[in-house]
Design an enzyme around this catalytic site. Structure first.
Site, short mmCIF file in Angstrom:
data_model
loop_
_atom_site.label_atom_id
_atom_site.label_comp_id
_atom_site.label_asym_id
_atom_site.label_seq_id
_atom_site.Cartn_x
_atom_site.Cartn_y
_atom_site.Cartn_z
N ASP A 145 0.88 -1.17 0.00
CA ASP A 145 0.00 0.00 0.00
C ASP A 145 0.92 1.22 0.00
O ASP A 145 2.04 1.15 0.50
CB ASP A 145 -0.88 -0.02 1.25
CG ASP A 145 -1.78 1.19 1.33
OD1 ASP A 145 -2.40 1.53 0.32
OD2 ASP A 145 -1.82 1.81 2.41
N ASP B 26 -0.97 -0.54 6.23
CA ASP B 26 -0.97 0.04 7.58
C ASP B 26 -1.95 -0.64 8.51
O ASP B 26 -2.01 -0.32 9.69
CB ASP B 26 -1.24 1.54 7.53
CG ASP B 26 -2.58 1.88 6.89
OD1 ASP B 26 -3.44 0.98 6.82
OD2 ASP B 26 -2.76 3.02 6.45
N ASP C 226 -7.00 -1.61 5.32
CA ASP C 226 -6.71 -2.67 4.35
C ASP C 226 -6.95 -4.06 4.90
O ASP C 226 -6.36 -5.03 4.43
CB ASP C 226 -5.25 -2.54 3.88
CG ASP C 226 -4.98 -1.23 3.19
OD1 ASP C 226 -5.76 -0.87 2.30
OD2 ASP C 226 -4.01 -0.55 3.54
#
Length: 671
Positions: free
Chosen positions: A364, A566, A570
Site C-alpha cells: 500500500d 498500515d 486494508d
C-alpha cells in the site's frame, strides 16, 4: 532425557509477580520427571541442572572405580551387577521413574522407556559398564539440551518481561499501587522514571522520552508530549508523567502482543505438523521392529540370542526421534523469538514457512511507503480567494478521519485558530468512499473529491496540476478550485524495496487510491516494478486476488504473495494475501487482528528482515531434518549388521540431538 514437548503448545500462565512458563505434557513436569521447564533461571544453570552435573560427576567417578575393581578382582555375576548398579541408579533413577510413571499414564513409547529397556537389556547381557555409560551419556546430553533450550527461550522471555506488574492509580489526590487489571478507562495513572507504562492512554501531564525497544526493536527513545498517545510496555526514561487510561488492561497493546506471541505455537508449519504426526507413529513401529530383530533371527538360527538382543538394543537407542521432535519446533520457536526482539511479530511457524518463499511483495502507498502525513502545499482558487476555498473544503471534510481530510481541516484551523467549525453551518455530510464528500454549507451544496468524483457529478477540470493528491471543490455545480496535498516518501522506502530485490523477491507492486501522476512519481522514485493508481478499497482486493491466482496457476517456487499495509483500512486485503503484513501497527487493533505478521513500527526495511529471518529458520529446520534422519539411517544400518557398539548408538541419539538443538539456536541469526 526429556523431549521438552516442543510438539505441544506452549501455555504461559501469568501471575501477579512476573510470569512462569507451564508446559503441558500429559502429566506433571517433563517426561523424565524434571521440573526445570518451569523454573526461572538465575545465573548460568538452574538447581535441577546443577543436580544433574553433580550426579554425572559422581556416576562417572564411580564408573571408573567400578571398572578398575571389576578388572582387578574376579567377582561373581551378582556382585558385578550390584557394583555397577550403584553408578547406574545414581545417574538413571529419574529416567527409570519417569518411564514407570509414563507407563502408568498409558504412555509407553517415549525416550525414557527406550533408554530404560536398552540399559536393562545391557545389564541382562552382562554389559554393565556399557549400561552405565549409555545412561550417563544420555544425561549429559540432556544437560546440554536443557541449557540450549533455556537460551532459546531468552528472546521470548525478554519480550514477556514487558508485562507490567502494578499501576500507580491516582485516587482522591493519593497514589495507590494496584494490579493493572483494576484500572479502568478514564482513570489517571502516574508513571515514574524507570517504570513500565502499564496501560494504554493519553499523556495529560508532563513530557518524557519512552523506551519502546521491547515493542518495536528500535533503540532510539520516542519523545511524547501533552495529548499524545502512550502505549503499555514502554519504559519511562526522563520525567514523571500522568496518563489518562483509554483501554482496559485486557485490551492494551502489551496484552495483545503477549497473547499473539504465546499463541504463535498453534499455527504450525507443514514441516512441524509432519514431524509431530511422524513421531506419533514412528516410535511404536521402532519398538516392534526391535522386538522382531531380537526374536526372529535367533529362532531362525541366524545367530546367538546375545548377538541379536544386543543389536535390538542398539536399534532402540538409535531410533529415538527426539532430535526431530525437539529441534524442528525449536528452530521455529527461536526464529519467532528472534523476530519479536526486532519488533517483528510472526503469528506462527506456518507464516515463517510462507515468508521464506516470498515472490511478490505488494505495498500500500500511504502510510506504508510514504509517511502518511499530508500537508496542504498549494491552493488554486477560481472566482474566490484561497481562504474561502480552503474554508469550503475544511467544512465539508470536517467529519472525515481520512488523512487527506484531516490535513485540509488542519490547514484551515492553523490559519483560523480563533474560530471553530460551526456545526450549524455544515449539514447533510455524505462521504463517498474512495471518491470524496458532499455537504450542505451555508445552504449550498459543496462537493470535495478526486478527478473521478468531479467527472461523476459533471464538473469539468481543465487545468493540469503539479504532482500531488488533489482535492477539487465545487459549489452548487460550479468548479471553485483545487487544493493540492503532498505526502512525503519515507527515507527507508527505496532501501527497503532494494533489499527485497537483493534477497530474490521477484516482483514489487504498489497500490494506491491516489492519482496516476502521484503514483507514477512515487513508483519511479522507489524503483517499484509495477503500480496501480486510482484504486478503490475493493479494487486493491481484486489486484491481490489476481496476483494470487496467477501464482497458483504458475505453481513455481518462491511465489508467495504478501500485502504490506498500515492495517487500518486494508483489513480485507491483508486477509486475502498469502501473508498479510501490517506496518507501523503499534497499538492498532485492526492490524493485529487482520494480519499474519505485525511490524511494530513504520520502518519498511523490516519486511526484508522478516523474510531473511524466515529463510534462515527454514534452512536450519531442513538441515536438522536431513542431518538427523541421515545419521540415524546410517547407524541403524550398521547396528543391524552388528557393526555399532552401544556408545555409538548413544551418540547417534543424544549427540545428534545436541547438535540439532545447537544448530536450531542459529535460526534467528541473520546478517
Amino acid at each position: 532425557m526429556s523431549c521438552h514437548c516442543y510438539e505441544h503448545e506452549h501455555n504461559h500462565e501469568h501471575h501477579e509477580h512476573g510470569h512462569e512458563h507451564s508446559h503441558s505434557h500429559g502429566h506433571e513436569g517433563c517426561c523424565c520427571g524434571h521440573s526445570h521447564c518451569e523454573e526461572e533461571h538465575e545465573g548460568r544453570f538452574s538447581e535441577e541442572q546443577k543436580s544433574i552435573i553433580i550426579r554425572c560427576a559422581v556416576s562417572a567417578v564411580l564408573l571408573v572405580a567400578c571398572s578398575i575393581i571389576n578388572n582387578k578382582i574376579e567377582l561373581a555375576r551378582i556382585f558385578q551387577i550390584a557394583l555397577f548398579a550403584v553408578p547406574y541408579l545414581i545417574i538413571g533413577f529419574d529416567v527409570l521413574c519417569g518411564a514407570a510413571e509414563n507407563i502408568l499414564h498409558g504412555e509407553f513409547f517415549d525416550e525414557n522407556f527406550l533408554m530404560s529397556i536398552a540399559t536393562i537389556g545391557a545389564f541382562a547381557l552382562g554389559e554393565y559398564p556399557e549400561a552405565v555409560f549409555v545412561m550417563l551419556f544420555s544425561q549429559i546430553g540432556e544437560l546440554f539440551e536443557d541449557y540450549a533450550v533455556d537460551k532459546s527461550r531468552d528472546s521470548i522471555a525478554e519480550l514477556m518481561n514487558i508485562r507490567p506488574d502494578t499501576a500507580n492509580l491516582e485516587k482522591d489526590g493519593n497514589i495507590v499501587t494496584v494490579p493493572p487489571e483494576e484500572v479502568h478507562p478514564g482513570d489517571v495513572i502516574v508513571v515514574r522514571v524507570g517504570e513500565k507504562v502499564p496501560l494504554d492512554g493519553v499523556l495529560i501531564e508532563g513530557e518524557t522520552d519512552l523506551d519502546t525497544k521491547a515493542l518495536t526493536g528500535e533503540s532510539i527513545p520516542k519523545h511524547v508530549a501533552l495529548n499524545e498517545a502512550v502505549l503499555s510496555g514502554c519504559i519511562n526514561l526522563s520525567g514523571l508523567i500522568k496518563v489518562r487510561v483509554e483501554k482496559e488492561f485486557g485490551e492494551s497493546t502489551v496484552t495483545k502482543i503477549l497473547n499473539l506471541v504465546e499463541n504463535a505455537a498453534s499455527k504450525k508449519a507443514k514441516a512441524e505438523s509432519f514431524i509431530t504426526r511422524f513421531a506419533r507413529w514412528y516410535t511404536p513401529v521402532v519398538v516392534i521392529l526391535a522386538f522382531v530383530i531380537a526374536i526372529f533371527p535367533p529362532l531362525l538360527h541366524f545367530g546367538a540370542w546375545n548377538t541379536w538382543v544386543h543389536r535390538a538394543l542398539v536399534f532402540l537407542i538409535v531410533s529415538c526421534p527426539c532430535a526431530l521432535v525437539i529441534s524442528v519446533p525449536m528452530g521455529f520457536f527461536v526464529g519467532i523469538g528472534s523476530a519479536s526482539k526486532k519488533g517483528i511479530l510472526i503469528k506462527g511457524s506456518c507464516y515463517i514457512e510462507a515468508l521464506s518463499n516470498l515472490g511478490t511483495a505488494v505495498f500500500d502507498k500511504t502510510g506504508t511507503l510514504t509517511k502518511g502525513v499530508f500537508a496542504v502545499t498549494d491552493i488554486d482558487a477560481v472566482d474566490s480567494d484561497k481562504d474561502a476555498l480552503l474554508r469550503l473544503a475544511a467544512f465539508a471534510e470536517s467529519s472525515s478521519i481520512h488523512p487527506v481530510a484531516v490535513s485540509v481541516t488542519a490547514a484551515w484551523k492553523e490559519k483560523n485558530a480563533e474560530y471553530e467549525i460551526s456545526e450549524g453551518s455544515v449539514q447533510n455530510i455524505k462521504e463517498h468512499a474512495g471518491f470524496g464528500v458532499e455537504a450542505l454549507i451555508d445552504g449550498k451544496t459543496v462537493c470535495c473529491g478526486n478527478d473521478t468524483y468531479m467527472e461523476k457529478i459533471g464538473i469539468n477540470i481543465e487545468k493540469n496540476f503539479e504532482s500531488g493528491t488533489l482535492v477539487h471543490v465545487s459549489e452548487d455545480g460550479l468548479y471553485k478550485g483545487t487544493i493540492t496535498i503532498s505526502d512525503e516518501v519515507k527515507p527507508q522506502s527505496k532501501q527497503a524495496v532494494q533489499a527485497l530485490k537483493k534477497i530474490g523477491v521477484k516482483k514489487t507492486v504498489m497500490l494506491t487510491g491516489d492519482a496516476e501522476s502521484v503514483a507514477k512519481t512515487v513508483a519511479d522514485a522507489l524503483a517499484i516494478d509495477e503500480y496501480k493508481a486510482e484504486l478503490l478499497p475493493g479494487d486493491k482486493l481484486d489486484v491481490v486476488d489476481k496476483l494470487i491466482n496467477e501464482k497458483d496457476a504458475a505453481k513455481g517456487k518462491n511465489n508467495i504473495v504478501s500485502f504490506i499495509g498500515d492495517g487500518i483500512n486494508d483489513a480485507p486485503v491483508l486477509r486475502r494475501a498469502d501473508v498479510g503484513i501490517s506496518m507501523g501497527a503499534l497499538g492498532s487493533d485492526a492490524a493485529i487482528e487482520a494480519s499474519d505478521v505485525v511490524l511494530m513500527d513504520d520502518n519498511p526495511m523490516k519486511v526484508a528482515e522478516a523474510v531473511k529471518i524466515s529463510r534462515k529458520t527454514m534452512a536450519v529446520v531442513k538441515q536438522n531434518i536431513w542431518f538427523s534422519l541421515g545419521v540415524k539411517v546410517l547407524v541403524l544400518s550398521l547396528g543391524v549388521a552388528g557393526l555399532t557398539p552401544l556408545w555409538a548408538a548413544v551418540f547417534a541419539d543424544v549427540g545428534v540431538l545436541v547438535l540439532a538443538v545447537c544448530n536450531s539456536m542459529r535460526a534467528g541469526r541473520v546478517q
